[in-house]
Design a protein around this motif. Structure first.
Motif, mmCIF file in Angstrom:
data_model
loop_
_atom_site.group_PDB
_atom_site.id
_atom_site.type_symbol
_atom_site.label_atom_id
_atom_site.label_comp_id
_atom_site.label_asym_id
_atom_site.label_seq_id
_atom_site.Cartn_x
_atom_site.Cartn_y
_atom_site.Cartn_z
ATOM 1 N N UNK A 52 17.659 10.003 -5.703
ATOM 2 C CA UNK A 52 16.405 10.737 -5.572
ATOM 3 C C UNK A 52 15.246 9.747 -5.568
ATOM 4 N N UNK A 53 14.075 10.227 -5.169
ATOM 5 C CA UNK A 53 12.872 9.396 -5.137
ATOM 6 C C UNK A 53 11.729 10.149 -5.790
ATOM 7 N N UNK A 54 10.694 9.412 -6.194
ATOM 8 C CA UNK A 54 9.466 10.033 -6.698
ATOM 9 C C UNK A 54 8.278 9.390 -6.005
ATOM 10 N N UNK A 55 7.178 10.119 -5.994
ATOM 11 C CA UNK A 55 5.940 9.626 -5.396
ATOM 12 C C UNK A 55 4.901 9.482 -6.496
ATOM 13 N N UNK A 56 4.619 8.227 -6.880
ATOM 14 C CA UNK A 56 3.596 7.947 -7.886
ATOM 15 C C UNK A 56 2.687 6.850 -7.348
ATOM 16 N N UNK A 57 1.683 6.454 -8.126
ATOM 17 C CA UNK A 57 0.706 5.469 -7.666
ATOM 18 C C UNK A 57 1.389 4.206 -7.154
ATOM 19 N N UNK A 58 0.899 3.674 -6.033
ATOM 20 C CA UNK A 58 1.544 2.531 -5.375
ATOM 21 C C UNK A 58 1.549 1.284 -6.257
ATOM 22 N N UNK A 59 0.585 1.160 -7.172
ATOM 23 C CA UNK A 59 0.541 -0.029 -8.019
ATOM 24 C C UNK A 59 1.314 0.150 -9.320
ATOM 25 N N UNK A 60 2.134 1.217 -9.408
ATOM 26 C CA UNK A 60 2.921 1.464 -10.619
ATOM 27 C C UNK A 60 3.978 0.378 -10.798
ATOM 28 N N UNK A 61 4.121 -0.065 -12.048
ATOM 29 C CA UNK A 61 5.085 -1.113 -12.389
ATOM 30 C C UNK A 61 6.001 -0.610 -13.498
ATOM 31 N N UNK A 62 7.315 -0.740 -13.287
ATOM 32 C CA UNK A 62 8.270 -0.345 -14.308
ATOM 33 C C UNK A 62 8.082 -1.207 -15.552
ATOM 34 N N UNK A 63 7.956 -0.549 -16.727
ATOM 35 C CA UNK A 63 7.764 -1.272 -17.976
ATOM 36 C C UNK A 63 8.973 -1.171 -18.902
ATOM 37 N N UNK A 74 0.827 -1.216 0.000
ATOM 38 C CA UNK A 74 0.000 0.000 0.000
ATOM 39 C C UNK A 74 0.861 1.266 0.000
ATOM 40 N N UNK A 75 2.084 1.162 0.476
ATOM 41 C CA UNK A 75 3.006 2.294 0.479
ATOM 42 C C UNK A 75 4.281 1.876 -0.253
ATOM 43 N N UNK A 76 4.555 2.548 -1.375
ATOM 44 C CA UNK A 76 5.703 2.191 -2.202
ATOM 45 C C UNK A 76 6.554 3.428 -2.439
ATOM 46 N N UNK A 77 7.877 3.268 -2.325
ATOM 47 C CA UNK A 77 8.818 4.356 -2.618
ATOM 48 C C UNK A 77 9.630 3.956 -3.848
ATOM 49 N N UNK A 78 9.745 4.886 -4.796
ATOM 50 C CA UNK A 78 10.457 4.631 -6.037
ATOM 51 C C UNK A 78 11.773 5.410 -6.019
ATOM 52 N N UNK A 79 12.894 4.680 -6.100
ATOM 53 C CA UNK A 79 14.226 5.260 -5.930
ATOM 54 C C UNK A 79 14.998 5.239 -7.247
ATOM 55 N N UNK A 80 15.841 6.262 -7.437
ATOM 56 C CA UNK A 80 16.790 6.299 -8.547
ATOM 57 C C UNK A 80 18.158 6.697 -7.984
ATOM 58 N N UNK A 81 19.194 5.909 -8.278
ATOM 59 C CA UNK A 81 20.540 6.206 -7.806
ATOM 60 C C UNK A 81 21.524 6.035 -8.948
ATOM 61 N N UNK A 82 22.420 7.005 -9.089
ATOM 62 C CA UNK A 82 23.445 6.929 -10.118
ATOM 63 C C UNK A 82 24.776 6.546 -9.486
ATOM 64 N N UNK A 83 25.498 5.618 -10.152
ATOM 65 C CA UNK A 83 26.814 5.188 -9.715
ATOM 66 C C UNK A 83 27.816 5.419 -10.847
ATOM 67 N N UNK A 84 29.040 5.800 -10.470
ATOM 68 C CA UNK A 84 30.061 6.019 -11.494
ATOM 69 C C UNK A 84 30.680 4.684 -11.917
#
Length: 497
Positions: free
Chosen positions: A82-93, A63-73
């Motif tokens: 960084x993170x974003x807040x979008x619908x909890x049922x969102x699925x990466x396509x 019911x509570x989902x956090x979407x993270x993005x991290x860059x590595x060299x």
């Protein structure tokens, strides 16, 4: 007395052969403390030799989902997160990089709802917006040009592919002219940033005859041109990949069949400007390839070649039939490399529990269980479409329940081609030097932080081409140190060939 020339030869061989036998290196490993049960993760290679790691974390009820993005060299040191807040049922396509941005499409349980994310690769700044795409209920592929999305999706009414143009600036969604027949589909979608054009290659068929069509679009979605490439009387064009270039310089590299449109009998190359693949194009049957049948045992290969050579002299169609899954073209300084995976459907008898697998019911009461690979093939061409070499990578015990790429292909700076796939805690690979076939099994075990640690289990392993001679292997692992309890981590191993 031993001749000096002989001594020099031995000296150079001693120096040279260790280089040939040298295994890939693993200079660095990153472990992230992701919870296997609550985390979805993807690893993406960026043009500046860095990696982008996307992962989502959820609670027990999702019911509570956090979407993270991290860059590595390139040393796997963190750059930003960084993170974003979008619908909890969102699925990466899907994702697509148009520097300096990487774009993502997320789907939801409501199959018409999609979130588009734009991530600045340099700063980590994220923007996102939710759209309702009424025409589709699935996304197969997409590219981005000048911030505009070209999306191949599934027509929810007619159940066949279609092409959409979406402008985030205006929010307008338009259906682009593309697939017509029920047996038509998309073969390739390419954003040519140098010429600010999107090219879509369509494979069109009525079940008896086939043709290819290349449609070119402006970044705003307007149609620039349409060109048809028709089949010859005895060769049916099936699928093709397109090269970038101006109107007169673009080429198609693809496959053809002779009877059944499901099966391939060889490869062809032709300029996009050709109306019929005749004297302007080139055809290469499987028999023309030096190594294509090397996945067979020597006696089987000999019988196959002998039998098919007789049929060819008699003017008969080949008996061999292959299904090929093409990879994107790989550009080289002098031409292109076309890679493909050879597969066939596996079936089981009908009835019984289907274990939740996505299976297709077929004739005769059989159920399609998956797609098994026999080998992968790589072909090197010059810019005019002349075949220079071919080689193969025998594949063993690889079955997927969806028809997706299982082998990662990369061209090294020195011209060699590497094919690789993960298998538990190992990477199975083949280094190709043009058409020199190597029958030796080549594999490497993934290294842990410490030599005395043991990998107990590997879950959802993957591998991608990174930069230069490096690949990135990743997935979840349970690792047992010499002392103390085991740990579960998301790993990234840099592999340099």
């Amino acid at each position: 007395m031993v001749p000096v020339r002989y001594l020099l030869t031995c000296f150079f061989l001693l120096l040279f052969f260790p280089l040939l036998a040298q295994k890939p290196e693993q200079p660095v490993r990153l472990e992230l403390p992701f919870d296997l049960e609550a985390t979805e993760a993807e690893v993406i290679a960026l043009p500046d030799s860095s990696l982008l790691v996307y992962h989502s974390t959820s609670d027990v009820w999702h019911s509570a989902v956090i979407f993270h993005f991290t860059k590595y060299d390139s040393r796997l040191e963190p750059v930003w997160s960084d993170t974003i807040s979008i619908a909890a049922d969102s699925e990466f396509l899907r994702h697509y990089t148009e520097a300096p941005y990487t774009h993502f499409i997320f789907g939801e349980n409501d199959l018409q709802q999609y979130t588009l994310v734009r991530l600045n690769n340099n700063t980590g700044q994220v923007q996102h917006k939710r759209y309702e795409l009424e025409q589709i209920d699935a996304v197969y592929d997409f590219v981005v040009l000048q911030g505009n999305y070209f999306i191949i999706g599934n027509n929810k009414k007619e159940k066949k592919p279609l092409l959409l143009h979406l402008s985030p600036r205006s929010g307008e969604v338009q259906l682009l002219p593309s697939v017509y027949g029920n047996q038509s589909t998309f073969s390739d979608l390419l954003a040519d940033t140098a010429r600010q054009r999107v090219d879509a290659v369509l494979s069109e068929s009525n079940g008896r005859i086939s043709r290819l069509q290349v449609k070119s679009f402006h970044a705003n979605g307007s149609l620039l041109s349409s060109q048809f490439i028709l089949q010859q009387e005895n060769r049916r064009l099936l699928h093709a990949e397109i090269t970038p270039g101006d109107s007169s310089g673009r080429m198609l590299f693809g496959t053809y069949g002779t009877r059944d449109l499901q099966y391939n009998q060889g490869f062809f190359t032709t300029p996009v400007t050709a109306t019929v693949v005749d004297e302007e194009g080139r055809f290469y049957s499987m028999l023309d390839l030096e190594n294509f049948f090397r996945y067979l045992k020597p006696r089987q290969e000999e019988r196959t070649r002998r039998r098919e050579a007789v049929r060819q002299k008699q003017g008969k169609n080949p008996r061999y039939r292959y299904r090929l899954l093409l990879h994107d073209l790989i550009p080289t300084p002098t031409g292109y490399i076309l890679a493909a995976e050879v597969y066939y459907p596996q079936y089981t008898s009908g009835g019984g529990n289907n274990w939740g697998l996505d299976r297709t019911i077929s004739m005769g009461g059989r159920q399609q269980e998956g797609y098994k690979r026999t080998h992968a093939v790589a072909l090197g061409f010059d810019k005019q479409g002349v075949l220079l070499w071919d080689n193969i990578f025998p594949l063993k015990d690889i079955v997927t329940f969806k028809l997706v790429h299982t082998v990662e292909v990369g061209r090294m700076p020195d011209g060699r081609v590497v094919m690789a796939y993960p298998k538990e805690e190992k990477i199975i690979y083949r280094v190709m030097d043009r058409n020199k076939f190597v029958d030796e099994e080549t594999e490497m075990e993934l290294l842990t932080y410490e030599e005395d640690e043991k990998i107990q289990e590997t879950i959802s392993p993957g591998i991608i081409r990174w930069y230069g001679s490096s690949f990135a292997a990743f997935g979840f692992q349970r690792v047992k140190p010499k002392k103390g309890g085991s740990r579960t981590v998301f790993y990234i191993n840099k592999i340099t060939f």
